[in-house]
Write an enzyme that holds these catalytic residues in place. Sequence first.
Site, PDB file in Angstrom:
ATOM      1  CB  ILE A 119      -0.996   0.014   1.186  1.00 45.41           C
ATOM      2  CG1 ILE A 119      -1.888   1.260   1.122  1.00 45.41           C
ATOM      3  CG2 ILE A 119      -0.283  -0.060   2.533  1.00 45.41           C
ATOM      4  CD1 ILE A 119      -2.701   1.413  -0.129  1.00 45.41           C
ATOM      5  N   GLY A 152      -5.996  -6.448  -0.271  1.00 45.33           N
ATOM      6  CA  GLY A 152      -6.473  -5.550   0.775  1.00 45.33           C
ATOM      7  C   GLY A 152      -5.502  -4.406   0.989  1.00 45.33           C
ATOM      8  CD  GLU A 153      -1.006  -4.395   2.281  1.00 50.33           C
ATOM      9  OE1 GLU A 153      -0.494  -3.546   1.541  1.00 50.33           O
ATOM     10  OE2 GLU A 153      -0.369  -5.369   2.737  1.00 50.33           O
ATOM     11  N   GLY A 154      -5.949  -1.433   1.104  1.00 52.01           N
ATOM     12  CA  GLY A 154      -6.305  -0.214   0.373  1.00 52.01           C
ATOM     13  C   GLY A 154      -5.637  -0.144  -0.984  1.00 52.01           C
TER      14      GLY A 154
END
Lengths: 338, 338
Positions: free
Chosen positions: A86, A305-307
């Site tokens: 990210i 995930g994580e953005g």
Amino acid sequence: LDRDAMRQARERHDQLVKPRGSLGQLEDLAEQLAGLARTSPPPIPERAAVVIFAGDHGVHRHGVSPWPQEITAAMVGTFLNGRAVINAIAKQTGATVRVVDVGVATDLPDHPRLRKERVRPGTDDLATAPAMTRAEAVQAVEVGIRTASELVAAGHSCLLTGDMGIANTTPAAALVAAFTGASPEDATGRGTGIDDPTWTTKVAVVRQALDLHRLDLADPLGVLAALGGLEHAATVGYLLGAAALRTPVILDGVAAAAAAIVAAALAPDATGAFIAGHLSQEPAAQLALDKLALRPLLDLRMRLGEGTGASLALPIVQSAARVLHEVATLDELANPTP
Amino acid sequence: LDRDAMRQARERHDQLVKPRGSLGQLEDLAEQLAGLARTSPPPIPERAAVVIFAGDHGVHRHGVSPWPQEITAAMVGTFLNGRAVINAIAKQTGATVRVVDVGVATDLPDHPRLRKERVRPGTDDLATAPAMTRAEAVQAVEVGIRTASELVAAGHSCLLTGDMGIANTTPAAALVAAFTGASPEDATGRGTGIDDPTWTTKVAVVRQALDLHRLDLADPLGVLAALGGLEHAATVGYLLGAAALRTPVILDGVAAAAAAIVAAALAPDATGAFIAGHLSQEPAAQLALDKLALRPLLDLRMRLGEGTGASLALPIVQSAARVLHEVATLDELANPTP
């Protein structure tokens, strides 16, 4: 969403030096931004922040993930050191990364870029008990609302979701199955890339949870408390906070999609602020986005995930608004001013 | 593509602090960039230029587009004034915009950011004659090669395609039908948004062209001369030039896809440098990308051209490379260095 502003944006699109409708989904997006901002052209969402809500999960003890729970805390450290995926993507696309500990099992050291808002050190096991109490769910939602409010007050005009929590695709699948009526098999995915026996266990755990709790969809907070993770609950608040402040919020993957479906159950109008950044490989993401009638901007077969997916989508959102500001109309082309 | 560098990139992906394969197409892209650069991690393609090759088309006289031919020249002016959609998007994503007149029918005034490399003032009507001579096709290809070489020499590490030419989806459809064997109906789209009678005319024109010329697919330059536009021919050269210099080149829409299929017929290895930025709504784009085995990064239902889809995809390409540079490995996570 403000219908007048949306109509103005649509009319402006039709006047620009391009064939009508030729920007496809970019035009829909700009109209959404106009409706949200109640003005056309809408402001270009220049300052963006991605918030990673981190939490742990009691359901981890069933072996639904091959990764040890301690990875959640270790990855928080990696985000803070700027060495996670990210960080690289947000750096490229110009988003600030924030981390909020809303329920990590391990005690985390202090760090200037970490907000410690831990409601409890991980949830309880949703297959055998409510994941959290209603009061805890409310507290986590409030963390999310406060986080969104503070970021908007600090001048951020676009919020992005992020999440970290080993095993958190299990509660996401349970939430999406509960709210869409999908079967545990259809809602449960491979998470970080689990094998067949682990997937079978994960499906059984989701089914057990759905059978155990007396879920009342008219009480979304109750469902969230029974099945959710603390990062899902905080994300629900973050989404509601962004929507209340008429700030666009880009959803990342399945954690955000699950939170969005809860947020929409609590406040249907909130979805006007939601932008689906990408389509996660987790099947629950597709189910949730379909239910919310959101079309993702990207589909790169990502499942991290994580953005990361939301951050990759940010330039698209910014471009959609910029077009309405900077592009000439056909009238101007016919009557150029020097 | 260098197999060793690709393997090194894949091995590094598998060591990073993320589940294996969790970045999906972003990992494939980084491996392609590594193979192209012959090193892993590959350089981050920071400096990017989008080149809009502009040309006009004799086939316009059949009424295949509702827009007057003069719009080509007017849009060149809009690009140079910075008021077109491509200017807004390229500004957002950090690409420089260049315009090359390779065959506009109207004489264009001088402008510091316009390169005048006109081979002829528009093509001939491909439905009744070869669109251009073989010598003219070669000359336009050379313009493209030279443009790519100069941009790379000036420090650009990523090239993007762009095009402008009223009626240019008709030659694109003809080229793609010729090289894929697709029927005129399947290859011909709505362009700027034409109605049913215009589409029927367009299909008939494409069929007439395919029937008229004695096309020999073993002679791609001959096919290009018979059916193509000058901007398609220049783009073929631009793609070949980029590939020869091992510089990634992001394809925009159907004009680029048609040029890519010609370039691949001339030099099959060149496709290693090609990245499909987005999927245009024109059906020929999908046919060409399928034939080239390229999976587009974006699918936003766009059909504008100008380089808009390629420019939106640029941050994704940059992010793919950045991940390999900046993200920690699992070993580093286990043994953190301060």
